[in-house]
Design a protein around this motif. Structure first.
Motif, mmCIF file in Angstrom:
data_model
loop_
_atom_site.group_PDB
_atom_site.id
_atom_site.type_symbol
_atom_site.label_atom_id
_atom_site.label_comp_id
_atom_site.label_asym_id
_atom_site.label_seq_id
_atom_site.Cartn_x
_atom_site.Cartn_y
_atom_site.Cartn_z
ATOM 1 N N GLY A 226 -66.281 -22.149 5.092
ATOM 2 C CA GLY A 226 -66.250 -23.184 6.109
ATOM 3 C C GLY A 226 -65.513 -22.760 7.357
ATOM 4 N N PRO A 227 -65.580 -23.572 8.393
ATOM 5 C CA PRO A 227 -65.001 -23.231 9.693
ATOM 6 C C PRO A 227 -63.488 -23.379 9.712
ATOM 7 C CG PRO A 227 -65.862 -25.453 9.749
ATOM 8 C CD PRO A 227 -66.235 -24.891 8.405
ATOM 9 N N THR A 228 -62.865 -22.741 10.678
ATOM 10 C CA THR A 228 -61.445 -22.945 10.943
ATOM 11 C C THR A 228 -61.221 -22.792 12.442
ATOM 12 O OG1 THR A 228 -59.185 -22.377 10.259
ATOM 13 C CG2 THR A 228 -60.712 -20.541 10.645
ATOM 14 N N GLY A 229 -60.214 -23.499 12.939
ATOM 15 C CA GLY A 229 -59.893 -23.429 14.358
ATOM 16 C C GLY A 229 -60.921 -24.083 15.252
ATOM 17 N N GLN A 230 -61.592 -25.132 14.739
ATOM 18 C CA GLN A 230 -62.620 -25.803 15.523
ATOM 19 C C GLN A 230 -62.344 -27.301 15.649
ATOM 20 O OE1 GLN A 230 -66.746 -24.693 14.960
ATOM 21 N NE2 GLN A 230 -66.170 -22.784 13.920
ATOM 22 N N PHE A 231 -63.095 -27.933 16.513
ATOM 23 C CA PHE A 231 -62.947 -29.336 16.860
ATOM 24 C C PHE A 231 -64.272 -30.025 16.549
ATOM 25 C CE2 PHE A 231 -62.195 -32.288 20.815
ATOM 26 C CZ PHE A 231 -61.909 -33.357 19.989
ATOM 27 N N PHE A 232 -64.226 -31.063 15.693
ATOM 28 C CA PHE A 232 -65.455 -31.709 15.237
ATOM 29 C C PHE A 232 -65.446 -33.209 15.521
ATOM 30 C CE2 PHE A 232 -64.884 -27.989 12.531
ATOM 31 C CZ PHE A 232 -66.130 -27.388 12.637
ATOM 32 N N SER A 233 -66.566 -33.677 16.061
ATOM 33 C CA SER A 233 -66.808 -35.108 16.203
ATOM 34 C C SER A 233 -68.280 -35.350 15.898
ATOM 35 C CB SER A 233 -66.484 -35.612 17.612
ATOM 36 O OG SER A 233 -66.944 -36.948 17.776
ATOM 37 N N GLU A 234 -68.552 -35.893 14.738
ATOM 38 C CA GLU A 234 -69.940 -36.151 14.364
ATOM 39 C C GLU A 234 -70.519 -37.326 15.147
ATOM 40 O OE1 GLU A 234 -70.289 -36.376 10.139
ATOM 41 O OE2 GLU A 234 -69.673 -34.290 9.870
ATOM 42 N N GLU A 235 -69.668 -38.172 15.706
ATOM 43 C CA GLU A 235 -70.149 -39.237 16.581
ATOM 44 C C GLU A 235 -70.683 -38.634 17.881
ATOM 45 O OE1 GLU A 235 -68.302 -43.462 17.426
ATOM 46 O OE2 GLU A 235 -67.339 -41.966 18.708
ATOM 47 N N TYR A 236 -69.990 -37.645 18.419
ATOM 48 C CA TYR A 236 -70.440 -36.976 19.641
ATOM 49 C C TYR A 236 -71.634 -36.069 19.362
ATOM 50 C CZ TYR A 236 -70.681 -33.366 23.209
ATOM 51 O OH TYR A 236 -71.133 -32.477 24.159
ATOM 52 N N ASN A 237 -71.545 -35.308 18.280
ATOM 53 C CA ASN A 237 -72.578 -34.329 17.963
ATOM 54 C C ASN A 237 -73.028 -34.528 16.508
ATOM 55 O OD1 ASN A 237 -74.153 -32.089 17.363
ATOM 56 N ND2 ASN A 237 -72.781 -30.609 18.338
ATOM 57 N N PRO A 238 -73.996 -35.423 16.271
ATOM 58 C CA PRO A 238 -74.397 -35.743 14.906
ATOM 59 C C PRO A 238 -74.954 -34.560 14.120
ATOM 60 C CG PRO A 238 -75.212 -37.391 16.457
ATOM 61 C CD PRO A 238 -74.704 -36.243 17.263
ATOM 62 N N GLU A 239 -75.457 -33.546 14.802
ATOM 63 C CA GLU A 239 -76.102 -32.437 14.090
ATOM 64 C C GLU A 239 -75.078 -31.478 13.489
ATOM 65 O OE1 GLU A 239 -78.997 -30.481 16.487
ATOM 66 O OE2 GLU A 239 -80.205 -32.287 16.764
ATOM 67 N N THR A 240 -74.129 -31.000 14.278
ATOM 68 C CA THR A 240 -73.162 -30.012 13.783
ATOM 69 C C THR A 240 -71.737 -30.507 13.844
ATOM 70 O OG1 THR A 240 -72.810 -28.937 15.929
ATOM 71 C CG2 THR A 240 -74.687 -28.183 14.632
ATOM 72 N N GLY A 241 -71.496 -31.522 14.636
ATOM 73 C CA GLY A 241 -70.134 -32.011 14.815
ATOM 74 C C GLY A 241 -69.316 -31.231 15.807
ATOM 75 N N VAL A 242 -69.748 -30.017 16.139
ATOM 76 C CA VAL A 242 -68.960 -29.155 17.027
ATOM 77 C C VAL A 242 -68.814 -29.821 18.387
ATOM 78 C CG1 VAL A 242 -68.846 -26.920 18.188
ATOM 79 C CG2 VAL A 242 -69.635 -27.057 15.818
ATOM 80 N N THR A 243 -67.583 -29.875 18.855
ATOM 81 C CA THR A 243 -67.238 -30.613 20.071
ATOM 82 C C THR A 243 -66.479 -29.710 21.031
ATOM 83 O OG1 THR A 243 -67.098 -32.657 18.774
ATOM 84 C CG2 THR A 243 -65.965 -32.656 20.903
ATOM 85 N N PRO A 244 -66.758 -29.795 22.324
ATOM 86 C CA PRO A 244 -66.019 -28.940 23.281
ATOM 87 C C PRO A 244 -64.577 -29.391 23.424
ATOM 88 C CG PRO A 244 -67.419 -30.515 24.454
ATOM 89 C CD PRO A 244 -67.762 -30.653 22.999
ATOM 90 N N TRP A 245 -63.709 -28.419 23.586
ATOM 91 C CA TRP A 245 -62.289 -28.727 23.768
ATOM 92 C C TRP A 245 -62.063 -29.376 25.123
ATOM 93 C CZ3 TRP A 245 -59.526 -28.245 19.440
ATOM 94 C CH2 TRP A 245 -59.910 -27.314 18.476
#
Length: 245
Positions: A226-245
């Motif tokens: 799994g990932p580390t050091g990342q920022f996730f918001s599934e509300e913003y990005n339903p597909e991957t959750g990856v969110t810009p800092w």
């Protein structure tokens, strides 16, 4: 049985995250600023047949309280599999960059940033003793520098200078923490539960605590790939959750 400490877990998203991890077979140390509120939360869980949880008095703004909680948990276990830094405050409204005073900033930062640091540093030794330790810092897509700089973002006009500054700083701490633990089994991520209806926002949220709790629990349970050091918001990005800092 894996063990997790959740700060600010006596209500809202923290409580629901505890509930969902209990259902997944975790033992939960339910951190609460006052022990009575924590014990009330434990009774609610027991009423659902969820018995593998105990209340721990833990005020993230009080160094002595954090160390006392560390001592109590350290007497019960040699390792901690996960830490969820969930405790947070919004600081009240309005929050003007020109008018909010330093005391307002200091109070919010003491919980949302310094509290995360206090707890993480106090419990890092127990986490290091776990084979696959996880740290989830509960964040918000509303503290993304990129999104709040974009006039086309749907929440662009929803500015809160104090709260968003504190969470953006916490995100930077998350990046640094993940970097320092990069050559270890740790997974460290910032996770937004979404705009869920809780006391935190006067129940104005459009999502449910169940959705928010699931999003946080997901990153506690990620495997070694799994990932580390990342920022996730599934509300913003339903597909991957990856969110810009």
């Amino acid at each position: 049985m894996k063990k997790v400490l959740i700060t600010g877990a006596n209500k809202g998203v923290g409580f629901e995250t505890a509930r969902q991890l209990l259902l997944q077979g975790y033992y939960v140390y339910l951190g609460s600023r006052t022990l009575s509120n924590g014990l009330d939360a434990i009774e609610k869980l027991k009423a659902e047949g969820l018995n593998n949880a105990e209340a721990i008095e833990l005020d993230v703004t009080d160094a002595a309280s954090v160390l006392a909680a560390r001592a109590i948990i350290g007497e019960k276990t040699q390792s901690l599999d996960a830490l969820i830094n969930n405790a947070g405050i919004n600081g009240g409204m309005p929050q003007s960059a020109l008018e909010a005073d330093i005391d307002q900033y200091a109070k919010v930062f003491d919980t949302n940033l310094y509290g995360v640091i206090r707890v993480t540093q106090a419990f890092i030794d127990l986490l290091r003793n776990a084979p696959e330790p996880r740290i989830v810092n509960v964040s918000s897509s509303g503290c993304s520098l990129t999104l709040h700089s974009d006039p086309t973002w749907k929440y662009y006009d929803h500015k809160a200078a104090v709260y968003t500054s504190s969470k953006a700083a916490m995100n930077m701490y998350t990046i640094n923490l993940a970097y320092e633990l990069r050559d270890t089994p740790f997974k460290v991520n910032a996770v937004c539960p979404g705009f869920v209806a809780t006391d935190f926002n006067g129940h104005r949220g459009t999502g449910t605590v169940q959705e928010g709790g699931a999003r946080i629990a997901k990153y506690v349970m990620i495997d070694n790939d799994g990932p580390t050091g990342q920022f996730f918001s599934e509300e913003y990005n339903p597909e991957t959750g990856v969110t810009p800092w």
